[in-house]
Design an enzyme around this catalytic site. Structure first.
Site, PDB file in Angstrom:
ATOM      1  N   HIS A 149      22.485  37.565   9.822  1.00  0.00           N
ATOM      2  CA  HIS A 149      21.430  38.066  10.699  1.00  0.00           C
ATOM      3  C   HIS A 149      22.114  38.806  11.833  1.00  0.00           C
ATOM      4  CE1 HIS A 149      17.304  38.051  12.398  1.00  0.00           C
ATOM      5  NE2 HIS A 149      17.975  38.178  13.544  1.00  0.00           N
ATOM      6  N   CYS A 150      21.825  40.100  11.964  1.00  0.00           N
ATOM      7  CA  CYS A 150      22.513  40.952  12.938  1.00  0.00           C
ATOM      8  C   CYS A 150      21.649  41.129  14.175  1.00  0.00           C
ATOM      9  CB  CYS A 150      22.837  42.310  12.314  1.00  0.00           C
ATOM     10  SG  CYS A 150      23.743  43.407  13.438  1.00  0.00           S
ATOM     11  N   VAL A 151      22.164  40.708  15.320  1.00  0.00           N
ATOM     12  CA  VAL A 151      21.411  40.805  16.569  1.00  0.00           C
ATOM     13  C   VAL A 151      21.263  42.262  16.989  1.00  0.00           C
ATOM     14  CG1 VAL A 151      23.482  40.540  17.985  1.00  0.00           C
ATOM     15  CG2 VAL A 151      21.265  39.918  18.931  1.00  0.00           C
TER      16      VAL A 151
END
Length: 303
Positions: A149-151
């Site tokens: 999950h890429c912020v």
């Protein structure tokens, strides 16, 4: 027990879409420093300076268009959710056994690997079966071939937007490197009093800030880019690399060239674009995230 760095994904909810504004702010600073403050005015000076300025501005805008295209492709593209009602090919009794409440003896059996088929995976948080290479995200639920999950993109990186994410890293590295190199002479002049006296304090500050930001991003993105090149060459993901045993060859490792095609497709005309050729999508199930070829003669277990 190994420390699971992925369990903190729930904290990413509070970040929200603010990170998109941060990315756009960095792009805006770079644009102002390169186009407005330095190389835009340099176009009017004539001679060799005009040629250099034109080259920098053309390459800068071309990379910027590709960077933003790939970035928003990652942001808005569904990384790949499990289709409603999806079930693996297995006997009904085996499927029912996966969804039954776990007793203490059942848990012990699962831990020992004696009761659960490695081909049947069930997510008890989403109450659905999990296809091969699917993992649960605390923010986005079950994602096909989830990498992380890429912020920065406020989204999961999975089967259907992984290529766009890799191209985003690639174009970001090229763009930030170009900006850092093009601003380097002005950055040096900032400390040597050679800079044109007509430059405003705001222009000088933006040049300084743009150089520092883009240099920092270029170096950090290079590290991520090298890591993901290594993952693509082995046809694995960040989560799979974290969980799998390094002592055995990965069952999805088909060789570097075929591994590359599993992510970028076979049509060379689309390799540098965050899209796939319709022919590749039709004949390569791996691009849709549900079915993946394995090496011949391998009966690997799913993680």
């Amino acid at each position: 027990m190994a420390w699971n760095v992925f369990k903190f994904c729930t904290g990413l909810r509070v970040v929200g879409s603010v990170m998109i504004l941060v990315v756009l702010a960095v792009v805006s600073v770079s644009y102002y420093a390169v186009v407005i403050s330095n190389y835009g005015p340099q176009l009017l000076k004539g001679g060799s300076e005009t040629v250099v300025a034109a080259f920098v501005l053309i390459v800068f805008h071309a990379l910027l268009v590709m960077l933003l295209w790939c970035y928003f492709a990652v942001v808005v593209t569904d990384p790949g959710g499990v289709p409603q009602g999806w079930k693996p090919e297995a006997d009904d009794e085996d499927l029912e056994a996966q969804t039954m409440p776990l007793s203490a003896s059942t848990v012990a059996g699962l831990n020992s690997g004696a009761l659960q088929s490695p081909r049947i995976r069930y997510c008890r948080k989403c109450c659905q079966y999990k296809p091969p290479r699917c993992h649960h995200c605390s923010v986005c639920k079950c994602i096909l071939k989830m990498d992380h999950h890429c912020v920065w993109v406020v989204n999961c990186v999975g089967a259907r937007n992984y290529k766009a994410f890799l191209l985003f890293l690639f174009y970001t590295f090229l763009e930030t490197t170009l900006v850092a190199l093009s601003l380097l002479p002005h950055f040096i002049a900032f400390f040597s009093d050679v800079e044109d006296n007509a430059s405003t304090p705001g222009s000088l500050a933006t040049t300084f800030l743009g150089f520092v930001l883009d240099l920092a991003f270029a170096l950090s993105v290079l590290g991520f880019l090298i890591m993901h090149v290594s993952l693509v060459s082995g046809n694995t993901t960040t989560i799979e690399a974290y969980e799998k045993k390094a002592s055995t060859r990965w069952q999805y490792d088909l060789g570097r060239w075929r591994n590359f095609e599993q992510v970028f497709g076979t049509r060379r005309s689309h390799w540098l674009l965050p899209t796939y050729a319709e022919e590749d999508v039709r004949r390569m199930p791996s691009l849709r995230g549900l079915d993946y070829p394995v090496r011949a003669g391998i009966e690997g277990s799913e993680i």
